[in-house]
Scaffold this motif. Sequence first.
Motif, short mmCIF file in Angstrom:
data_model
loop_
_atom_site.label_atom_id
_atom_site.label_comp_id
_atom_site.label_asym_id
_atom_site.label_seq_id
_atom_site.Cartn_x
_atom_site.Cartn_y
_atom_site.Cartn_z
N GLN A 43 0.81 -1.21 0.00
CA GLN A 43 0.00 0.00 0.00
C GLN A 43 0.84 1.27 0.00
N ASP A 44 2.05 1.21 0.60
CA ASP A 44 2.90 2.41 0.66
C ASP A 44 3.92 2.45 -0.47
N GLY A 45 3.78 1.54 -1.45
CA GLY A 45 4.65 1.58 -2.63
C GLY A 45 5.88 0.67 -2.52
N ALA A 46 6.11 0.11 -1.34
CA ALA A 46 7.28 -0.76 -1.17
C ALA A 46 7.03 -2.13 -1.80
N ASN A 47 8.09 -2.90 -1.95
CA ASN A 47 8.01 -4.27 -2.50
C ASN A 47 7.31 -4.30 -3.86
N HIS A 48 7.65 -3.33 -4.70
CA HIS A 48 7.02 -3.27 -6.03
C HIS A 48 7.53 -4.41 -6.92
N ARG A 49 6.62 -5.00 -7.67
CA ARG A 49 6.99 -6.16 -8.50
C ARG A 49 6.08 -6.20 -9.73
N PHE A 50 6.69 -6.42 -10.90
CA PHE A 50 5.89 -6.61 -12.11
C PHE A 50 5.43 -8.06 -12.19
N LEU A 51 4.19 -8.26 -12.58
CA LEU A 51 3.65 -9.62 -12.65
C LEU A 51 3.59 -10.14 -14.08
N THR A 52 3.40 -9.26 -15.05
CA THR A 52 3.38 -9.70 -16.45
C THR A 52 4.42 -8.91 -17.23
N ASN A 53 4.79 -9.43 -18.39
CA ASN A 53 5.96 -8.87 -19.08
C ASN A 53 5.64 -7.81 -20.13
N GLY A 54 4.38 -7.47 -20.30
CA GLY A 54 4.03 -6.41 -21.23
C GLY A 54 3.78 -6.89 -22.65
N GLN A 55 3.93 -8.18 -22.89
CA GLN A 55 3.71 -8.71 -24.23
C GLN A 55 2.24 -8.58 -24.62
N ASN A 56 1.36 -8.86 -23.67
CA ASN A 56 -0.08 -8.74 -23.93
C ASN A 56 -0.66 -7.54 -23.20
N LEU A 57 -1.60 -6.89 -23.85
CA LEU A 57 -2.35 -5.82 -23.19
C LEU A 57 -3.13 -6.41 -22.02
N VAL A 58 -2.98 -5.81 -20.85
CA VAL A 58 -3.72 -6.27 -19.67
C VAL A 58 -4.43 -5.08 -19.04
N LEU A 59 -5.61 -5.33 -18.48
CA LEU A 59 -6.42 -4.26 -17.90
C LEU A 59 -7.15 -4.77 -16.65
N THR A 60 -7.59 -3.82 -15.85
CA THR A 60 -8.55 -4.02 -14.75
C THR A 60 -8.28 -5.22 -13.84
N PRO A 61 -7.09 -5.28 -13.20
CA PRO A 61 -6.89 -6.36 -12.22
C PRO A 61 -7.70 -6.10 -10.95
N ARG A 62 -8.19 -7.18 -10.32
CA ARG A 62 -8.90 -7.06 -9.03
C ARG A 62 -8.55 -8.24 -8.15
N PHE A 63 -8.50 -7.98 -6.84
CA PHE A 63 -8.14 -9.02 -5.87
C PHE A 63 -9.32 -9.93 -5.56
N ALA A 64 -8.98 -11.20 -5.34
CA ALA A 64 -9.93 -12.11 -4.70
C ALA A 64 -9.90 -11.84 -3.20
N PRO A 65 -10.95 -12.24 -2.49
CA PRO A 65 -10.94 -12.04 -1.04
C PRO A 65 -9.75 -12.72 -0.35
N ASN A 66 -9.20 -13.76 -0.98
CA ASN A 66 -8.04 -14.43 -0.36
C ASN A 66 -6.75 -13.63 -0.51
N ARG A 67 -6.78 -12.52 -1.23
CA ARG A 67 -5.66 -11.57 -1.40
C ARG A 67 -4.53 -12.11 -2.26
N ASP A 68 -4.54 -13.38 -2.59
CA ASP A 68 -3.43 -13.95 -3.36
C ASP A 68 -3.83 -14.28 -4.79
N THR A 69 -5.10 -14.20 -5.10
CA THR A 69 -5.56 -14.46 -6.45
C THR A 69 -6.07 -13.16 -7.05
N LEU A 70 -5.73 -12.95 -8.32
CA LEU A 70 -6.23 -11.78 -9.04
C LEU A 70 -7.11 -12.26 -10.18
N THR A 71 -8.04 -11.41 -10.59
CA THR A 71 -8.69 -11.61 -11.87
C THR A 71 -8.45 -10.36 -12.70
#
Lengths: 180, 443
Positions: free
Chosen positions: B198-226
Motif C-alpha cells: 500500500q505504501d509503494g514498497a516491495n514493487h513487482r511486475f507480474l506480467t511482461n508487457g507482451q499482452n495488453l492487460v487491464l482491470t486487475p482485481r483481488f480475490a478475497p483471499n488476497r493472493d488471487t487476481l482476476t
Amino acid sequence: MKSALTRSFAIGLLLSAAACAKNEEELPPPPPPQQPTATPTPAPTPTPTPVRDTVVPGSEEDFMRQVGSDRVFFAFDSSSLDAEAQDTLRRQAEWLKQYTNVTVTIEGHADERGTREYNLALGERRANAAATYLQQQGVAPSRISTISYGKERPAVEGSTEAAYAQNRRAVTVLSGAAAS
Amino acid sequence: MSILKSLGACLLALVLGTAAAAQNLSVDINQGVSRPLPIAIPDFATPSSASTPAGDTAALGGDVAEVITNDLESSGLFRPIDPLAFTTDVAMADVTAPSYPNWRTIGAQALVTGFVEAREDGSITVGCYLYDVFSQQALVRQGFNTQPRAWRRAAHKCADAVYSRLTGETGYFDSRIVYVSETGPATARIKRLAIMDQDGANHRFLTNGQNLVLTPRFAPNRDTLTYLSYAQNRPRIYLYDVETGQQRLVGDFPNMSFAPRFSPDGNTLVFSQARAGNTDIYTIDVSSGSVTRLTSAPGIDTAPSYSPDGRRITFESDRGGSQQIYVMNADGSDQRRISFGDGARYGTPVWSPRGDLIAFTKIGGGRFRIGVMRPDGSGERLLTESWADEGPTWSPNGRVIMFFRSRRGGGADLYSIDLTGVNERRVRTPLDGSDPAWSPLRP
C-alpha cells in the motif's frame, strides 16, 4: 625542422590558391540569363506511357486503392454509421466479394473521453455495427470477426477533438490478402 | 504474554500485557486533515543488537518507526512530530515506561514506542505500544512475530493498531495494491500488471508487457487476481496466482469477456460479455465454470461490483440513453437506476467494503471526477476535480479511495483521497499507473 615544414606547407597552400585563382580566370563567361518569353508555353505533358501496374489485385494495397479507406469514423458515444461510413463499407464489401479468400477482423475503438470498461463495450458495438453492415452487403458472416480495443489503441496521440475524431473508429484489417 | 491468534504463516500477533480500556484520546475520522493529531514515533529500541537477514535489529528499529510514521502521516489524520524535536532517545526500558513530560513538552498527544528483538528461531518480534501522553495510559500493547524479511508488514500492523485504537476504525496499512503499469506512446502503450505494498514498497511486475492487460482485481483471499488479458488477441478474463505466478483462462466464451470482479466469498466472478454489440452481465462459478446471465437489456451493462454481503450488485448501463449507475439483486432481479445527476454520465461503480457507499466516476462538464453516493442514490458527494479521474477502489476499511488521473496529452498516475475529500495524495509508482485495486487487509 618543424618551422621549416610549416613554412613549406604554407607556401604550398599559397601556390595552390594561386593556381585556383588562375584556373578560375580561365573559365568561360557564364551564359547570359534567358529572357522570359512573353507567352509562356505550357510545359510539355509527357505522353502517357502505360506504366506497369505494380498493385497486385487482391492485395492490401489493392484494397486501399480501390476502397479508399480501411476505416470508418463515429460521433461521440455513438456507433451509428453515417453516409460516409456506409459508403466506405459498401466499397469494402464490393472488394471483399471479389476476393472471397480474404477474411477480415474489424477492430473497434473509442476516444479517451470514456471510462475503461464502457469504452471496451463501445468499441465492440462499433466493430459490430461495421461488421453487420458488411454482412448486409453480402459478405459472409463467417469471414468477419470483431475485436474491441476500447480506448487502449488510439490511432492519433493527443487530447484534442481532432485526435478524438480519428480515434473513434472501426478498422477493417484483412488477412489472407494477396502479397504485394 | 498470551498468543491472540495465528496470523498466517509469517505474522503472529501477541498481546503484551493488557492495554488500558478507558481513553479520552481519539481522532475524529470525519474531520479530515483539519486537525491532525500530533504524534511522536521515536526509533524502536532493541534489547540487544543482533544481525538478521534484513539488517541489524537496531537499524530495523529505525526503519520500523519510519514505516509507521509514513503510514500514519499518509492518512491525513496524524501529524508525526519531526524527530529532530525529540528531547530524548527511547531505550529499551523507556519502551514500556515512557517519560511522559519529555513528550508533552514537544506537543505530542500520542506516543508510539516499540522494539525489535531477534529470536533464537531466526524470526523477530516487533513490540508496538501506544500511549496517551496526557492521561499517561497505554492504549496499545501488541507484538508481532515475523520472519525478518517481512518486517515492513509488522510495522504496518503496528500502524494499523495505532490507527484503529485512535479512530475506532479498522486499519488499512497492511494491504497491497495491484495496478496496471504503463509506459510508451499512447498509440503503442505497453501495459503490465504490477503489485506493491500500500505504501509503494516491495514493487513487482507480474506480467511482461507482451499482452495488453487491464482491470486487475483481488480475490478475497488476497493472493488471487482476476484481470483482462488480450493474450492471443482474444480479450478474455484470467485468474492469476500472485504467489506461484500461475494463470488460467476463466470460461470459454466466444466473445469478449471483461470487467471481472470477485464475489465477497470468492466463489463467483461477476463480469461482462459482449455479443453482437450488446454487453450484458453474467456470473461464473470459479470452480465449476457454470455461467448465469443476469442482465438482458439492450445496451451496455458493465462494471459490476458486489455489495460486501454478496446480496446485491451495482453496475453501469446505458439502457436509458446514457451511462448511469444501477443496483440489482445478486440474481439479477429488481434492477434500478440510482444515479440522476444533471445530465452527467456515471460509471465504474464500486461498492464500499463497509456497504454504506458506492464510489463512482462522474463525467460531465469536461471533467471526470471521483465521487460517492449511498446505495439508494442519495447523498452524492464529489471528492476530486480533474480533467480525467477514473476507476475508484476502496481501502479495506472503506475510508480511503484510490483512483487514477490521466494527464491531458497522455500518461496517468495513481492517486488516493480520503472520504473527507481533502487528503489527496499522489501514489508513487516506477512508471505511469492506472486501474488500481486495493487488497483486503492481510491476515
